[in-house]
Design a protein around this motif. Structure first.
Motif, mmCIF file in Angstrom:
data_model
loop_
_atom_site.group_PDB
_atom_site.id
_atom_site.type_symbol
_atom_site.label_atom_id
_atom_site.label_comp_id
_atom_site.label_asym_id
_atom_site.label_seq_id
_atom_site.Cartn_x
_atom_site.Cartn_y
_atom_site.Cartn_z
ATOM 1 N N PHE A 1 45.551 41.475 51.752
ATOM 2 C CA PHE A 1 45.895 41.221 50.355
ATOM 3 C C PHE A 1 45.699 42.468 49.500
ATOM 4 O O PHE A 1 45.323 42.381 48.339
ATOM 5 N N THR A 2 45.965 43.617 50.074
ATOM 6 C CA THR A 2 45.879 44.876 49.330
ATOM 7 C C THR A 2 47.284 45.422 49.170
ATOM 8 O O THR A 2 47.972 45.675 50.160
ATOM 9 N N ALA A 3 47.708 45.583 47.931
ATOM 10 C CA ALA A 3 49.058 46.061 47.664
ATOM 11 C C ALA A 3 49.027 47.116 46.569
ATOM 12 O O ALA A 3 48.117 47.147 45.746
ATOM 13 N N CYS A 4 50.017 47.982 46.588
ATOM 14 C CA CYS A 4 50.191 48.980 45.535
ATOM 15 C C CYS A 4 51.602 48.827 44.988
ATOM 16 O O CYS A 4 52.578 48.979 45.722
ATOM 17 N N ASP B 1 52.379 37.469 35.947
ATOM 18 C CA ASP B 1 52.966 37.295 34.628
ATOM 19 C C ASP B 1 52.184 38.127 33.635
ATOM 20 O O ASP B 1 51.192 38.769 33.975
ATOM 21 N N ASN B 2 52.659 38.132 32.420
ATOM 22 C CA ASN B 2 52.035 38.896 31.348
ATOM 23 C C ASN B 2 51.160 37.942 30.542
ATOM 24 O O ASN B 2 51.653 36.981 29.970
ATOM 25 N N HIS B 3 49.869 38.234 30.509
ATOM 26 C CA HIS B 3 48.937 37.413 29.751
ATOM 27 C C HIS B 3 48.151 38.322 28.812
ATOM 28 O O HIS B 3 47.384 39.171 29.271
ATOM 29 N N LEU B 4 48.392 38.170 27.533
ATOM 30 C CA LEU B 4 47.717 38.984 26.511
ATOM 31 C C LEU B 4 47.908 40.481 26.764
ATOM 32 O O LEU B 4 46.987 41.280 26.622
ATOM 33 N N GLY B 5 49.127 40.838 27.183
ATOM 34 C CA GLY B 5 49.462 42.245 27.388
ATOM 35 C C GLY B 5 48.979 42.844 28.693
ATOM 36 O O GLY B 5 49.127 44.040 28.924
ATOM 37 N N GLN B 6 48.421 42.027 29.574
ATOM 38 C CA GLN B 6 47.913 42.504 30.862
ATOM 39 C C GLN B 6 48.532 41.680 31.993
ATOM 40 O O GLN B 6 48.833 40.507 31.812
ATOM 41 N N PRO B 7 48.692 42.292 33.186
ATOM 42 C CA PRO B 7 49.204 41.493 34.306
ATOM 43 C C PRO B 7 48.191 40.441 34.725
ATOM 44 O O PRO B 7 46.987 40.672 34.675
ATOM 45 N N ARG B 8 48.713 39.282 35.108
ATOM 46 C CA ARG B 8 47.853 38.198 35.577
ATOM 47 C C ARG B 8 48.480 37.630 36.848
ATOM 48 O O ARG B 8 49.681 37.383 36.912
ATOM 49 N N LEU B 9 47.659 37.409 37.845
ATOM 50 C CA LEU B 9 48.133 36.854 39.103
ATOM 51 C C LEU B 9 48.417 35.369 38.937
ATOM 52 O O LEU B 9 47.547 34.604 38.536
ATOM 53 N N VAL C 1 44.986 31.144 43.367
ATOM 54 C CA VAL C 1 44.520 32.350 42.672
ATOM 55 C C VAL C 1 43.015 32.310 42.472
ATOM 56 O O VAL C 1 42.394 33.332 42.206
ATOM 57 N N PHE C 2 42.426 31.136 42.636
ATOM 58 C CA PHE C 2 40.989 31.020 42.465
ATOM 59 C C PHE C 2 40.225 31.296 43.764
ATOM 60 O O PHE C 2 39.009 31.360 43.768
ATOM 61 N N VAL D 1 40.902 39.499 42.712
ATOM 62 C CA VAL D 1 42.007 40.334 42.270
ATOM 63 C C VAL D 1 41.472 41.487 41.438
ATOM 64 O O VAL D 1 40.631 41.284 40.560
ATOM 65 N N GLN D 2 41.952 42.671 41.747
ATOM 66 C CA GLN D 2 41.652 43.842 40.935
ATOM 67 C C GLN D 2 42.964 44.534 40.640
ATOM 68 O O GLN D 2 43.772 44.751 41.542
ATOM 69 N N PHE D 3 43.179 44.867 39.394
ATOM 70 C CA PHE D 3 44.360 45.615 39.008
ATOM 71 C C PHE D 3 43.919 47.014 38.620
ATOM 72 O O PHE D 3 43.008 47.177 37.812
#
Length: 164
Positions: free
Chosen positions: A12-15, A86-94, A106-107, A111-113
């Motif tokens: 589950f590591t992606a770039c 998706d975009n949540h409060l201007g940040q990516p959200r899984l 997702v729980f 997740v680290q961005f």
């Protein structure tokens, strides 16, 4: 919103190298990535990243599952790895992760961005000093740290976006 293009490093590591415009046709994008992967001009550039970039998933402006195409639904179910953000409060959200047809909660995953400014062609990020390896060769992708691998992929994100 658009499609996520980059590398599935392992598990589950992606770039994510780039997010395409939302109107980009999935088949055309996959064809372009196939051409890049097999092109004499570009294919060697991705050896340091464990392979060429692929479609990793989708980025939605808002969490609206009903808006996706049948092609996206089909690929998501068959893909080895698929992210939906998706975009949540201007940040990516899984929103979800699919792996081989299975949807992971997702729980149940961490997740680290890492957000970055895409480097220009004249920049190169690295923790390794130039000339540190014998014969001037750079170390193999599988012989460097996770952080160095991420830097290699960030370096090539400029190329991926400019070619696409």
């Amino acid at each position: 919103g658009g499609l996520l293009v980059g590398w599935n490093v392992h598990s589950f590591t992606a770039c994510v190298a780039t997010v395409t415009h939302r109107d980009v046709d999935l088949d055309l994008l996959e064809n372009a990535l196939h051409i890049i992967a097999h092109s004499e001009r570009y294919s060697h550039l991705f050896n340091d990243n464990g392979g060429p970039p692929t479609v990793l998933g989708e980025y939605r402006e808002q969490k609206t599952p009903g808006d996706e195409s049948q092609a996206i639904k089909t690929i998501r179910q068959a893909a080895n790895f698929w992210l939906t953000l998706d975009n949540h409060l201007g940040q990516p959200r899984l929103c979800d992760i699919h792996c081989c047809g299975f949807r992971y909660s997702v729980f149940s995953v961490t997740v680290q961005f890492v957000l970055f400014n895409q480097p220009r062609a004249s920049c190169y990020y690295s923790t390794l000093p130039f000339g540190s390896s014998p014969h001037g060769a750079s170390p193999a992708f599988d012989q460097v740290s996770e952080f160095e691998r991420a830097l290699m992929q960030i370096n090539d994100s400029y190329l991926v976006e400019s070619v696409l």
